[in-house]
Motif scaffolding. Sequence first.
Motif: not given
Length: 159
Positions: A140-142, A147-150, A152-159
Amino acid sequence: MAVTALYSAHYRSLVRLAVLLVRDVASAEEVVQDAFVALHGAWRRLRDTDKALAYLRQSVVNRSRSVLRHRAVVEKYAPKGLPDAPSAENGAIGELERSAVIEALRGLPTRQREALVLRYYGDLSEAEIAYAMGISKGAVKSHTARGMAALRMALEQFS
């Protein structure tokens, strides 16, 4: 009856959980209804009735996976035809789906999406998530961290 009390208290939150997993309100409602029917049938066999809500969550996650697997097979073999006109419900759901976070969630692998939805939407502990997904707390931790890292990357690309 205890199942009725669980239904009254948790039906909506379980449907919202299922909607985030299967991306379809009608299928989500069906998944949750089936989970409650299964719980009702298995009530006498439950060793610890205090864990009935956890049983329901696990059932919703597992049934959501089945819906997605079935949907993938149907889509793979479906004949290509003309698209139908979208319904009013489709338009309302479309508004929700335009959200950048929801869009980014959709791009995640299934286990990461499930872990994030259960953690941050369902507000479950790692132990509850592990039970619902049928995996260890370490997994679950993994899945959550990846998932959080992915996201973050997706939302950074979106903005």
